[in-house]
Design a protein around this motif. Structure first.
Motif, PDB file in Angstrom:
ATOM      1  N   ALA A 123       0.826  -1.213   0.000  1.00 28.84           N
ATOM      2  CA  ALA A 123       0.000   0.000   0.000  1.00 28.84           C
ATOM      3  C   ALA A 123       0.857   1.257   0.000  1.00 28.84           C
ATOM      4  N   TYR A 124       0.289   2.302  -0.589  1.00 30.37           N
ATOM      5  CA  TYR A 124       0.904   3.620  -0.641  1.00 30.37           C
ATOM      6  C   TYR A 124      -0.146   4.634  -0.194  1.00 30.37           C
ATOM      7  N   VAL A 125       0.224   5.499   0.743  1.00 31.32           N
ATOM      8  CA  VAL A 125      -0.695   6.525   1.227  1.00 31.32           C
ATOM      9  C   VAL A 125      -0.575   7.730   0.306  1.00 31.32           C
ATOM     10  N   LYS A 126      -1.617   7.954  -0.470  1.00 32.24           N
ATOM     11  CA  LYS A 126      -1.641   9.041  -1.443  1.00 32.24           C
ATOM     12  C   LYS A 126      -2.024  10.369  -0.781  1.00 32.24           C
ATOM     13  N   ALA A 127      -2.910  10.307   0.219  1.00 30.28           N
ATOM     14  CA  ALA A 127      -3.354  11.506   0.934  1.00 30.28           C
ATOM     15  C   ALA A 127      -3.849  11.105   2.318  1.00 30.28           C
ATOM     16  N   GLY A 128      -3.727  12.017   3.285  1.00 36.82           N
ATOM     17  CA  GLY A 128      -4.212  11.752   4.634  1.00 36.82           C
ATOM     18  C   GLY A 128      -3.238  10.924   5.450  1.00 36.82           C
ATOM     19  N   THR A 129      -3.759  10.361   6.544  1.00 33.74           N
ATOM     20  CA  THR A 129      -2.953   9.544   7.457  1.00 33.74           C
ATOM     21  C   THR A 129      -3.750   8.318   7.885  1.00 33.74           C
ATOM     22  N   LEU A 130      -3.131   7.159   7.793  1.00 38.42           N
ATOM     23  CA  LEU A 130      -3.728   5.891   8.212  1.00 38.42           C
ATOM     24  C   LEU A 130      -3.194   5.493   9.573  1.00 38.42           C
ATOM     25  N   THR A 131      -4.090   5.148  10.489  1.00 41.46           N
ATOM     26  CA  THR A 131      -3.716   4.505  11.753  1.00 41.46           C
ATOM     27  C   THR A 131      -4.060   3.030  11.594  1.00 41.46           C
ATOM     28  N   HIS A 132      -3.070   2.164  11.758  1.00 40.39           N
ATOM     29  CA  HIS A 132      -3.206   0.723  11.482  1.00 40.39           C
ATOM     30  C   HIS A 132      -3.039  -0.040  12.788  1.00 40.39           C
ATOM     31  N   ASN A 133      -4.086  -0.760  13.208  1.00 41.11           N
ATOM     32  CA  ASN A 133      -4.068  -1.520  14.461  1.00 41.11           C
ATOM     33  C   ASN A 133      -4.148  -3.014  14.186  1.00 41.11           C
ATOM     34  N   LEU A 134      -3.463  -3.792  15.027  1.00 40.13           N
ATOM     35  CA  LEU A 134      -3.532  -5.253  14.995  1.00 40.13           C
ATOM     36  C   LEU A 134      -4.577  -5.749  15.981  1.00 40.13           C
ATOM     37  N   ALA A 135      -4.880  -7.034  15.919  1.00 38.67           N
ATOM     38  CA  ALA A 135      -5.926  -7.626  16.762  1.00 38.67           C
ATOM     39  C   ALA A 135      -5.597  -7.602  18.252  1.00 38.67           C
ATOM     40  N   ASP A 136      -4.323  -7.377  18.617  1.00 38.43           N
ATOM     41  CA  ASP A 136      -3.986  -7.233  20.042  1.00 38.43           C
ATOM     42  C   ASP A 136      -4.187  -5.784  20.496  1.00 38.43           C
ATOM     43  N   CYS A 137      -4.794  -4.968  19.620  1.00 38.90           N
ATOM     44  CA  CYS A 137      -5.123  -3.556  19.860  1.00 38.90           C
ATOM     45  C   CYS A 137      -3.933  -2.611  19.734  1.00 38.90           C
ATOM     46  N   SER A 138      -2.756  -3.138  19.479  1.00 39.45           N
ATOM     47  CA  SER A 138      -1.579  -2.273  19.335  1.00 39.45           C
ATOM     48  C   SER A 138      -1.630  -1.528  17.998  1.00 39.45           C
ATOM     49  N   ILE A 139      -1.014  -0.360  17.975  1.00 36.55           N
ATOM     50  CA  ILE A 139      -0.841   0.382  16.728  1.00 36.55           C
ATOM     51  C   ILE A 139       0.479  -0.101  16.131  1.00 36.55           C
ATOM     52  N   GLY A 173       1.414   0.916  13.089  1.00 36.42           N
ATOM     53  CA  GLY A 173       1.882   1.936  12.165  1.00 36.42           C
ATOM     54  C   GLY A 173       0.935   3.105  12.053  1.00 36.42           C
ATOM     55  N   ILE A 174       1.510   4.287  11.931  1.00 38.49           N
ATOM     56  CA  ILE A 174       0.779   5.495  11.564  1.00 38.49           C
ATOM     57  C   ILE A 174       1.477   5.977  10.305  1.00 38.49           C
ATOM     58  N   PHE A 175       0.757   5.937   9.193  1.00 36.69           N
ATOM     59  CA  PHE A 175       1.344   6.166   7.881  1.00 36.69           C
ATOM     60  C   PHE A 175       0.746   7.420   7.253  1.00 36.69           C
ATOM     61  N   ALA A 176       1.575   8.441   7.057  1.00 35.75           N
ATOM     62  CA  ALA A 176       1.150   9.704   6.457  1.00 35.75           C
ATOM     63  C   ALA A 176       1.347   9.653   4.939  1.00 35.75           C
ATOM     64  N   ALA A 177       0.803  10.656   4.258  1.00 45.25           N
ATOM     65  CA  ALA A 177       0.937  10.758   2.803  1.00 45.25           C
ATOM     66  C   ALA A 177       2.400  10.615   2.388  1.00 45.25           C
ATOM     67  N   GLY A 178       2.609   9.829   1.338  1.00 43.21           N
ATOM     68  CA  GLY A 178       3.957   9.580   0.833  1.00 43.21           C
ATOM     69  C   GLY A 178       4.608   8.332   1.385  1.00 43.21           C
ATOM     70  N   ARG A 179       3.982   7.694   2.377  1.00 40.15           N
ATOM     71  CA  ARG A 179       4.542   6.477   2.976  1.00 40.15           C
ATOM     72  C   ARG A 179       3.972   5.235   2.300  1.00 40.15           C
ATOM     73  N   ALA A 180       4.759   4.178   2.293  1.00 41.21           N
ATOM     74  CA  ALA A 180       4.334   2.877   1.795  1.00 41.21           C
ATOM     75  C   ALA A 180       4.479   1.857   2.915  1.00 41.21           C
ATOM     76  N   PHE A 181       3.662   0.798   2.866  1.00 42.05           N
ATOM     77  CA  PHE A 181       3.730  -0.254   3.879  1.00 42.05           C
ATOM     78  C   PHE A 181       3.164  -1.540   3.285  1.00 42.05           C
TER      79      PHE A 181
END
Length: 138
Positions: free
Chosen positions: A69-85, A87-95
């Protein structure tokens, strides 16, 4: 460097794929558009643009293969099933997202989040599969 390689690989593959359609199971405030789709051997490649409105989320889910994935705009907050974050991925980041890893994507910002996502899945697999809410409270 790794993010740049991922972005270039995604772009190169996108240019070689033919257009197609697929169904999605959005969470709240999520819309997705298939940009390209192709099956090669036993693998489906799908390029999709996903928009998550402010306050929106994907819902808990997992994938049967790897996502790039590539963040084209905005910011993604990505959580796992253990509730931990994880990654926080801003525009221009890939993951990447690993197969079978239960997670949720959320837009906690005030502007739309736009992602370009390459799904690399076993042929015939759905783009995502629902998972139960692990009780994280969001």
């Amino acid at each position: 460097m790794r993010k740049t390689v991922t972005l270039f690989a995604t772009t190169a593959l996108a240019l070689t794929l033919a257009s197609g359609t697929a169904s999605a199971t959005p969470g709240s405030g999520v819309a997705g558009t298939i940009l390209a789709q192709k099956t090669i051997g036993h693998t489906d490649y799908t390029l999709r643009e996903i928009t998550v409105q402010p306050g929106g989320y994907t819902g808990w889910h997992f994938h049967d293969g790897t996502l790039y994935a590539y963040v084209k705009a905005g910011t993604l907050t990505h959580n796992l099933a253990d509730c931990s974050i994880d990654g926080i991925f801003a525009a221009g980041r890939a993951f990447t997202e690993k197969p079978d890893q239960v997670h949720i994507g959320r837009n906690l910002g005030t502007t739309p989040l736009v992602l370009e996502v390459l799904y690399v899945l076993p042929a015939g697999s759905p783009l995502s599969e629902d998972a139960p809410d692990p009780g994280c409270g969001f």
